[in-house]
Design a protein around this motif. Structure first.
Motif, PDB file in Angstrom:
ATOM      1  N   PRO A   1       0.083   6.673   3.398  1.00  0.00           N
ATOM      2  CA  PRO A   1       0.772   5.757   2.476  1.00  0.00           C
ATOM      3  C   PRO A   1      -0.071   4.531   2.130  1.00  0.00           C
ATOM      4  O   PRO A   1       0.053   3.987   1.025  1.00  0.00           O
ATOM      5  CB  PRO A   1       2.031   5.343   3.258  1.00  0.00           C
ATOM      6  N   VAL A   2      -0.936   4.121   3.039  1.00  0.00           N
ATOM      7  CA  VAL A   2      -1.760   2.946   2.754  1.00  0.00           C
ATOM      8  C   VAL A   2      -2.750   3.254   1.628  1.00  0.00           C
ATOM      9  O   VAL A   2      -2.981   2.418   0.749  1.00  0.00           O
ATOM     10  CB  VAL A   2      -2.482   2.502   4.039  1.00  0.00           C
ATOM     11  N   PHE A   3      -3.289   4.476   1.644  1.00  0.00           N
ATOM     12  CA  PHE A   3      -4.182   4.848   0.534  1.00  0.00           C
ATOM     13  C   PHE A   3      -3.403   4.917  -0.776  1.00  0.00           C
ATOM     14  O   PHE A   3      -3.883   4.506  -1.838  1.00  0.00           O
ATOM     15  CB  PHE A   3      -4.849   6.193   0.819  1.00  0.00           C
ATOM     16  N   ILE A   4      -2.183   5.444  -0.686  1.00  0.00           N
ATOM     17  CA  ILE A   4      -1.357   5.482  -1.898  1.00  0.00           C
ATOM     18  C   ILE A   4      -1.142   4.069  -2.423  1.00  0.00           C
ATOM     19  O   ILE A   4      -1.230   3.806  -3.619  1.00  0.00           O
ATOM     20  CB  ILE A   4      -0.005   6.154  -1.594  1.00  0.00           C
ATOM     21  N   CYS A   5      -0.917   3.159  -1.490  1.00  0.00           N
ATOM     22  CA  CYS A   5      -0.686   1.760  -1.879  1.00  0.00           C
ATOM     23  C   CYS A   5      -1.879   1.226  -2.660  1.00  0.00           C
ATOM     24  O   CYS A   5      -1.712   0.572  -3.700  1.00  0.00           O
ATOM     25  CB  CYS A   5      -0.428   0.928  -0.639  1.00  0.00           C
ATOM     26  N   ALA A   6      -3.081   1.530  -2.177  1.00  0.00           N
ATOM     27  CA  ALA A   6      -4.278   1.085  -2.901  1.00  0.00           C
ATOM     28  C   ALA A   6      -4.271   1.649  -4.313  1.00  0.00           C
ATOM     29  O   ALA A   6      -4.556   0.937  -5.297  1.00  0.00           O
ATOM     30  CB  ALA A   6      -5.533   1.516  -2.149  1.00  0.00           C
ATOM     31  N   GLY A   7      -3.925   2.929  -4.431  1.00  0.00           N
ATOM     32  CA  GLY A   7      -3.881   3.555  -5.751  1.00  0.00           C
ATOM     33  C   GLY A   7      -2.860   2.876  -6.655  1.00  0.00           C
ATOM     34  O   GLY A   7      -3.123   2.607  -7.834  1.00  0.00           O
ATOM     35  N   LEU A   8      -1.696   2.597  -6.091  1.00  0.00           N
ATOM     36  CA  LEU A   8      -0.646   1.948  -6.889  1.00  0.00           C
ATOM     37  C   LEU A   8      -1.114   0.581  -7.368  1.00  0.00           C
ATOM     38  O   LEU A   8      -0.843   0.167  -8.502  1.00  0.00           O
ATOM     39  CB  LEU A   8       0.630   1.795  -6.049  1.00  0.00           C
ATOM     40  N   MET A   9      -1.820  -0.128  -6.482  1.00  0.00           N
ATOM     41  CA  MET A   9      -2.287  -1.461  -6.877  1.00  0.00           C
ATOM     42  C   MET A   9      -3.316  -1.368  -7.987  1.00  0.00           C
ATOM     43  O   MET A   9      -3.341  -2.174  -8.917  1.00  0.00           O
ATOM     44  CB  MET A   9      -2.865  -2.180  -5.652  1.00  0.00           C
TER      45      MET A   9
ATOM     46  N   LEU B   1       0.886  -6.896   5.053  1.00  0.00           N
ATOM     47  CA  LEU B   1       1.550  -8.180   4.881  1.00  0.00           C
ATOM     48  C   LEU B   1       0.519  -9.261   4.559  1.00  0.00           C
ATOM     49  O   LEU B   1       0.735 -10.127   3.705  1.00  0.00           O
ATOM     50  CB  LEU B   1       2.313  -8.525   6.157  1.00  0.00           C
ATOM     51  N   VAL B   2      -0.642  -9.181   5.245  1.00  0.00           N
ATOM     52  CA  VAL B   2      -1.717 -10.136   4.969  1.00  0.00           C
ATOM     53  C   VAL B   2      -2.182  -9.981   3.528  1.00  0.00           C
ATOM     54  O   VAL B   2      -2.355 -10.965   2.794  1.00  0.00           O
ATOM     55  CB  VAL B   2      -2.884  -9.906   5.948  1.00  0.00           C
ATOM     56  N   VAL B   3      -2.362  -8.718   3.109  1.00  0.00           N
ATOM     57  CA  VAL B   3      -2.796  -8.493   1.729  1.00  0.00           C
ATOM     58  C   VAL B   3      -1.752  -9.019   0.742  1.00  0.00           C
ATOM     59  O   VAL B   3      -2.091  -9.577  -0.299  1.00  0.00           O
ATOM     60  CB  VAL B   3      -3.072  -6.995   1.486  1.00  0.00           C
ATOM     61  N   LEU B   4      -0.467  -8.833   1.107  1.00  0.00           N
ATOM     62  CA  LEU B   4       0.610  -9.337   0.245  1.00  0.00           C
ATOM     63  C   LEU B   4       0.466 -10.835   0.044  1.00  0.00           C
ATOM     64  O   LEU B   4       0.618 -11.351  -1.067  1.00  0.00           O
ATOM     65  CB  LEU B   4       1.961  -9.018   0.895  1.00  0.00           C
ATOM     66  N   PHE B   5       0.131 -11.524   1.117  1.00  0.00           N
ATOM     67  CA  PHE B   5      -0.090 -12.960   0.995  1.00  0.00           C
ATOM     68  C   PHE B   5      -1.315 -13.240   0.122  1.00  0.00           C
ATOM     69  O   PHE B   5      -1.285 -14.082  -0.768  1.00  0.00           O
ATOM     70  CB  PHE B   5      -0.254 -13.581   2.380  1.00  0.00           C
ATOM     71  N   LEU B   6      -2.397 -12.484   0.388  1.00  0.00           N
ATOM     72  CA  LEU B   6      -3.631 -12.701  -0.377  1.00  0.00           C
ATOM     73  C   LEU B   6      -3.386 -12.465  -1.877  1.00  0.00           C
ATOM     74  O   LEU B   6      -3.962 -13.145  -2.720  1.00  0.00           O
ATOM     75  CB  LEU B   6      -4.729 -11.768   0.123  1.00  0.00           C
ATOM     76  N   THR B   7      -2.530 -11.482  -2.176  1.00  0.00           N
ATOM     77  CA  THR B   7      -2.255 -11.189  -3.581  1.00  0.00           C
ATOM     78  C   THR B   7      -1.740 -12.427  -4.308  1.00  0.00           C
ATOM     79  O   THR B   7      -2.111 -12.696  -5.448  1.00  0.00           O
ATOM     80  CB  THR B   7      -1.193 -10.073  -3.690  1.00  0.00           C
ATOM     81  N   SER B   8      -0.880 -13.176  -3.597  1.00  0.00           N
ATOM     82  CA  SER B   8      -0.281 -14.314  -4.282  1.00  0.00           C
ATOM     83  C   SER B   8      -1.288 -15.434  -4.524  1.00  0.00           C
ATOM     84  O   SER B   8      -1.059 -16.282  -5.386  1.00  0.00           O
ATOM     85  CB  SER B   8       0.910 -14.837  -3.488  1.00  0.00           C
TER      86      SER B   8
ATOM     87  N   ALA C   1       4.301  -2.747  -4.893  1.00  0.00           N
ATOM     88  CA  ALA C   1       3.654  -1.629  -4.197  1.00  0.00           C
ATOM     89  C   ALA C   1       3.450  -1.955  -2.726  1.00  0.00           C
ATOM     90  O   ALA C   1       3.739  -1.141  -1.838  1.00  0.00           O
ATOM     91  CB  ALA C   1       2.319  -1.315  -4.866  1.00  0.00           C
ATOM     92  N   LEU C   2       2.970  -3.165  -2.455  1.00  0.00           N
ATOM     93  CA  LEU C   2       2.716  -3.544  -1.060  1.00  0.00           C
ATOM     94  C   LEU C   2       4.013  -3.601  -0.274  1.00  0.00           C
ATOM     95  O   LEU C   2       4.101  -3.077   0.841  1.00  0.00           O
ATOM     96  CB  LEU C   2       2.019  -4.910  -1.021  1.00  0.00           C
ATOM     97  N   ALA C   3       5.038  -4.197  -0.879  1.00  0.00           N
ATOM     98  CA  ALA C   3       6.297  -4.361  -0.155  1.00  0.00           C
ATOM     99  C   ALA C   3       6.891  -3.003   0.199  1.00  0.00           C
ATOM    100  O   ALA C   3       7.318  -2.774   1.327  1.00  0.00           O
ATOM    101  CB  ALA C   3       7.282  -5.159  -1.004  1.00  0.00           C
TER     102      ALA C   3
ATOM    103  N   TYR D   1     -11.053  -7.646  -4.515  1.00  0.00           N
ATOM    104  CA  TYR D   1     -11.176  -7.240  -3.113  1.00  0.00           C
ATOM    105  C   TYR D   1      -9.870  -6.752  -2.511  1.00  0.00           C
ATOM    106  O   TYR D   1      -9.852  -6.149  -1.447  1.00  0.00           O
ATOM    107  CB  TYR D   1     -11.708  -8.406  -2.261  1.00  0.00           C
ATOM    108  N   LEU D   2      -8.756  -7.035  -3.208  1.00  0.00           N
ATOM    109  CA  LEU D   2      -7.462  -6.692  -2.627  1.00  0.00           C
ATOM    110  C   LEU D   2      -7.366  -5.225  -2.272  1.00  0.00           C
ATOM    111  O   LEU D   2      -7.043  -4.839  -1.142  1.00  0.00           O
ATOM    112  CB  LEU D   2      -6.333  -7.045  -3.613  1.00  0.00           C
ATOM    113  N   GLU D   3      -7.665  -4.383  -3.258  1.00  0.00           N
ATOM    114  CA  GLU D   3      -7.526  -2.946  -3.044  1.00  0.00           C
ATOM    115  C   GLU D   3      -8.533  -2.465  -2.005  1.00  0.00           C
ATOM    116  O   GLU D   3      -8.239  -1.579  -1.204  1.00  0.00           O
ATOM    117  CB  GLU D   3      -7.716  -2.196  -4.358  1.00  0.00           C
ATOM    118  N   LEU D   4      -9.723  -3.076  -2.049  1.00  0.00           N
ATOM    119  CA  LEU D   4     -10.741  -2.672  -1.069  1.00  0.00           C
ATOM    120  C   LEU D   4     -10.240  -2.938   0.341  1.00  0.00           C
ATOM    121  O   LEU D   4     -10.407  -2.125   1.245  1.00  0.00           O
ATOM    122  CB  LEU D   4     -12.048  -3.429  -1.322  1.00  0.00           C
ATOM    123  N   PHE D   5      -9.590  -4.082   0.516  1.00  0.00           N
ATOM    124  CA  PHE D   5      -9.013  -4.392   1.826  1.00  0.00           C
ATOM    125  C   PHE D   5      -8.019  -3.323   2.249  1.00  0.00           C
ATOM    126  O   PHE D   5      -7.988  -2.896   3.399  1.00  0.00           O
ATOM    127  CB  PHE D   5      -8.306  -5.755   1.765  1.00  0.00           C
TER     128      PHE D   5
END
Lengths: 486, 503
Positions: A118-126, A43-50, A80-82, A6-10
């Motif tokens: 850039p947020v879409f790029i971030c999803a791609g990178l993830m 930032l929320v997603v960054l937390f969720l990732t961990s 990527a998120l950072a 769900y991370l990338e979907l978010f």
């Protein structure tokens, strides 16, 4: 446990929300809040990732064939998120330059999109970080690259930006073609797109198919090295980096590189299942690493444009990473060492580009001469840039030095002496070209004496980054723990 | 506060000073205050240090990266005490000396304090990682000091010195990594005392030791301006503002020698043996080749720059003669102190002459002694010290080094050992330094004045008189009582040698 899928979907959802916000808020509302909102969301997603992983009830989903939630993927997602968060904050300082180069129906036109892309790029990178299936790798890379095509050419009234966009589009499409072509050869020999399956089938590949396999892996390697920015596939980098907006360049140079590196590691891990491929690819990588180190460092020497200089320096840093990659899996710590290097690279590049953004926004120029006398125009910015440059140059007591130390160790251990010597020469050259900016800041006098104003958020971001670079340079344990170097 | 933090305090003080200056306190005052406290602490350290049995004391450890066995470990042996003493004395002198600068005093004193902190940090670190890192702290300040406040061809000098030192230290780093990672995983550590104790490196195969030692020698050597890696030094010192030259030539440069004595030589005995003869050749070149280059200089600042390169030859000779007992390295340690003090004094004097006369060309000056008698007096003392006349600390140092060289030569089996030649050549150096130093004194201070001084030029001011007296008194003190130094360092060098099995 949070389902990793769900991370990338978010993240995509967040991007869509930002686009919607842009279309529904009033014309004169300040767009900075979109960027800030995006940063908070990430930032929320960054937390969720961990805290993400595979929840038991979802363990049987077929999606895991494409998508691996392993710790390594997690680290690269965090990178990527950072960087995306930092780029969003950077981008909000870039608005004055942006409005100058956009067709202005109203002063805020086109700025919200600039923050959302850039947020879409971030999803791609993830997705790239988790991809363990060639189809997935391809789709994720395309999401990243196509969005970058838009972003690079975003300043429509800036000729350099348009030129950069066209160059990136043509060469990017070419490299994607090469990548896909390579994938088909590998599929032709092994009958699978799934990296793990391919690795299992590699030892049984018939003798006669060895050449075909090598050809396939060679092409894939070239396709990925293009994204990483390794020589001789670096030709696009200087022009594109110079033409794109500074925040976009930062995203390109950290995000794209880091994601490229993890894909490279995964593909190599798969290819190394065959001893023949292992020998051939390792040799090839050593050559690429040597060439990249030489080209990046030597070509950076005569540059007079700060962005172009940082472009070549990013090639050089790709070289240092490749040096460790070339000793691949000589020690179990090589992977974490690379991740550490990229983490350090993220901090210092983000800091350097943020200062560059502020300087460009204030002087309208991104030549090195724009930095002249910065120490008197803004001591704080000069200090921050000094920290970034010293770290990039690998001076001790900065996190960049630890990065260099960790990537040189496997190379020295693997006994790759020529490569180590070239790397040492690269460090020497780096000292020169980074100090060129330092010299401009402290040593030369400003062409115009105007004081540079910095917003509160930027001050906070710059201070945090500089503190992290210096702090982790003395006590690197937190970052080492994060990347699994223990 | 526990005593073991005393060495840390010594390098924290100048760092705190930079912070205070950055926060807006009066830069010159802060610089003199913090380095003055440093000097106080280092004298206290000398007194508190237990001479027998010597060895590493005031040890303080915090693990930093357990995976690589890097720890923040500080402490001193006799050699460390000596180096810290030298650092803080020269630092005070460099901060206090006039003329300071008119432009951008903040940045200026921050840079000077960073050099001093880097040197003190390196000298009190017992972990190779921090030993190396602290030294690098001084790299950028040196670049800025020469570049912003330098004289003459400062741009070239700044770039050349920075790149040379950067490359030299990176070669050194590769050597250190190679040394540590050639060991078996359980013996790997960055801890110097641990490496000395386990003697793990001494049992590496001789070929491995040999190429690693070469890297270390090149790295440390280029930092100490060993021929042919010296070309950065004369011009950098000539162009640098006087305090920067004092700190760099007097203190920071000695880092490489400490590294050779504490790391390269004892940890890689077989490697040291292989490269002994090439080192002897190079150090002879240092003395004679650079000595002749010094004689041919026509300008005081360049002459001092070359002379400080030349004198390094003696210091290398002492280290090379370690095989014949501790006399050699003890002589080197004495010379480290003596040379540091005397070269700082000379550069300080040169800086003052430059500011008063406006030029340092021998052909344009002359007869300054009538107008500036006190400067002439101090300069003559400094010149005598630099030549190595009895009464100054340089004399016992050189004596020990030459004696050790003869001892090493006597130990050789052949008729004429390489050491015979080396010592013979090095002795020539004393003559050479007498020639250029006395000539410099003559053409600056004696004879007919070629230059008309501005009427308001006065002899050296009270502050500077104090600074020069401080350095001169220290030189005389250790010249008359060299036992102070030998009692301090000999047990420690003995211990380092016996740890690692060198005779």
């Amino acid at each position: 446990m949070f389902n990793a899928l769900y991370l990338e979907l978010f993240v995509v959802l967040l991007g869509v929300l930002m686009l919607l916000a842009e279309s529904f808020i009033g014309r004169h509302t300040n767009r900075v809040y979109i960027a800030l909102g995006g940063a908070v969301g990430l930032l929320v997603v960054l937390f969720l990732t961990s805290v993400s992983g595979v929840p038991p009830e979802a363990a049987s989903w077929p999606a895991w064939n494409f998508y691996s939630p392993d710790p390594q993927a997690k680290i690269f997602k965090q990178i990527a998120l950072a960087i995306t968060i930092l780029v969003l904050l950077m981008a909000s300082d870039f608005i004055p330059v942006l409005t100058k180069f956009l067709p202005a129906e109203h002063p805020n036109a086109g700025i919200g999109e600039f923050f959302a892309l850039p947020v879409f790029i971030c999803a791609g990178l993830m997705w790239m970080a988790s991809a363990v299936h060639f189809l997935m790798i391809f789709v994720a890379i395309e999401l990243v690259t196509i969005t970058f095509y838009i972003l690079v050419a975003y300043q429509r009234r800036n000729l350099l930006s348009l030129e950069a966009g066209v160059k990136y589009l043509i060469l990017g499409a070419l490299s994607t073609g090469i990548l896909v072509y390579g994938i088909t050869w590998i599929y032709g020999v092994t009958g699978s797109f799934h990296l793990e399956t391919i690795a299992l089938r590699l030892p049984d590949v018939a003798e006669g198919d060895g050449k075909a396999l090598l050809f396939g892996f060679g092409l894939v390697l070239i396709g990925i090295l293009f994204k990483v920015g390794a020589a001789p596939f670096h030709i696009w980098i200087p022009d594109v980096y110079q033409g794109a907006a500074a925040p976009v360049t930062a995203l390109l140079s950290v995000g794209s590189k880091a994601a490229g590196v993890i894909v490279l590691l995964r593909v190599l891990e798969c290819g190394f299942a065959s001893p023949m491929l292992r020998a051939e690819l390792a040799t090839a990588l050593q050559w690429f690493a040597a060439l990249t180190l030489l080209v990046g460092n030597l070509a950076a020497l005569p540059q007079s444009n700060a962005k172009r200089l940082l472009a070549y320096s990013s090639i050089a840093h790709a070289g240092f990473v490749l040096m460790a990659v070339a000793s691949v899996f000589g020690s179990e710590l090589t992977g974490p060492a690379i991740a550490f290097y990229l983490g350090a690279y993220l901090l210092m590049t983000a800091l350097a580009f943020h200062v560059l953004t502020l300087v460009t926004a204030s002087t309208g120029s991104d030549e090195i001469s724009a930095f002249n006398g910065l120490s008197s125009r803004s001591p704080f910015l000069a200090f921050a840039m000094t920290v970034a440059l010293l770290s990039l140059a690998g001076v001790p007591l900065t996190v960049g030095f630890f990065g260099k130390l960790l990537v040189f160790i496997p190379a020295i251990q693997a006994g790759m002496l020529p490569l180590v010597i070239i790397g040492a020469l690269g460090v020497a050259a780096g000292l020169y070209y980074y100090l060129k900016i330092l010299r401009a800041m402290f040593w030369l006098l400003p062409e115009e004496g105007s004081h540079i104003k910095i917003g509160k958020v930027s001050i906070a971001v710059l201070s945090v980054l500089a503190t992290l670079i210096l702090g982790l340079g003395v006590l690197p344990l937190p970052l080492m723990g994060l990347v699994g170097y223990y | 506060m526990s005593q073991s933090t005393l060495p840390i305090l010594i390098f924290i003080l100048p760092l705190a000073g930079t912070l205070m200056i950055a926060l807006g306190l009066a830069p010159r005052f802060v610089a003199i205050l913090t380095t003055g406290l440093m000097a106080f602490c280092s004298v206290a350290l000398w007194i508190a240090y237990t001479l027998t049995p010597g060895g590493f004391q005031f040890v303080f450890t915090i693990p930093v990266v357990s995976k690589l066995d890097i720890s923040f470990k500080t402490g001193v042996d006799g050699l460390g005490v000596l180096m810290l003493f030298l650092t803080s004395i020269v630092s005070v002198a460099a901060m206090a000396i006039r003329p300071g600068v008119e432009t951008r005093p903040r940045l200026y004193y921050i840079c000077l304090l960073l050099i001093s902190a880097g040197a003190a940090g390196a000298f009190s670190s017992l972990d190779l990682f921090f030993f190396y890192s602290f030294h690098e702290l001084a790299l950028i300040p040196t670049f800025l000091l020469i570049g912003i406040w330098g004289h003459g061809n400062r741009t070239t000098a700044a770039w050349r010195a920075t790149i040379y030192l950067g490359v030299g230290s990176f070669v050194l780093l590769i050597g250190l990594i190679a040394m540590i990672f050639s060991l078996s995983p359980e013996a790997r550590t960055f801890d110097i005392t641990e490496l000395l104790k386990t003697k793990a490196t001494a049992s590496l195969p001789p070929e491995t030791q040999s190429w690693i030692f070469l890297l270390l020698l090149l790295g440390f050597g280029s930092l100490v301006s060993l021929v042919p890696f010296h070309s950065w030094a004369p011009h950098a010192y000539a162009s640098a503002p006087a305090p920067a030259a004092m700190l760099h030539a007097g203190v920071l440069k000695k880092f490489g020698l400490l590294g050779l004595i504490r790391v390269a030589q004892p940890l890689l005995p077989a490697g040291a043996e292989t490269w002994l003869h090439p080192l002897l050749v190079l150090l002879c070149l240092n003395v004679v080749f650079i000595g002749l280059a010094t004689v041919s200089q026509r300008k005081l600042d360049l002459m001092l720059g070359y002379s400080s390169v030349m004198h390094m030859g003696y210091l290398f000779l002492g280290i090379a003669a370690w095989g014949a007992g501790v006399l050699g390295p003890v002589g080197t340690a004495t010379l480290i102190l003596a040379h540091g003090l005397s070269v700082a004094l000379l550069f300080g004097l040169a800086g003052e002459i430059r500011s008063k006369v406006g030029t340092l060309e021998f052909s344009e000056t002359g007869g300054l002694a009538t107008k500036l008698p006190l400067l002439a007096f101090f300069f003559s003392l400094a010149a005598f010290a630099s030549i190595g006349l009895p009464g100054f600390a340089n004399f016992p140092g050189e004596l020990m080094v030459f004696a050790a060289g003869f001892k090493a030569a006597a130990g050789g089996s052949d008729g004429v050992a390489p050491f015979h030649i080396a010592v013979g050549v090095a002795l020539l150096g004393v003559l050479i330094s007498a020639i250029y130093m006395l000539r410099a004194f003559g053409s600056l201070f004696l004879g007919k004045p070629h230059i008309r001084l501005a009427p308001d030029v006065r002899d050296t001011c009270l502050g500077n008189r104090l600074v020069f007296s401080l350095l001169t008194i220290a030189l005389l003190l250790f010249g008359f009582a060299p036992g102070l130094v030998t009692a301090l360092v000999a047990p420690s060098i003995e211990a380092i040698g016996s740890f690692a099995g060198t005779p």
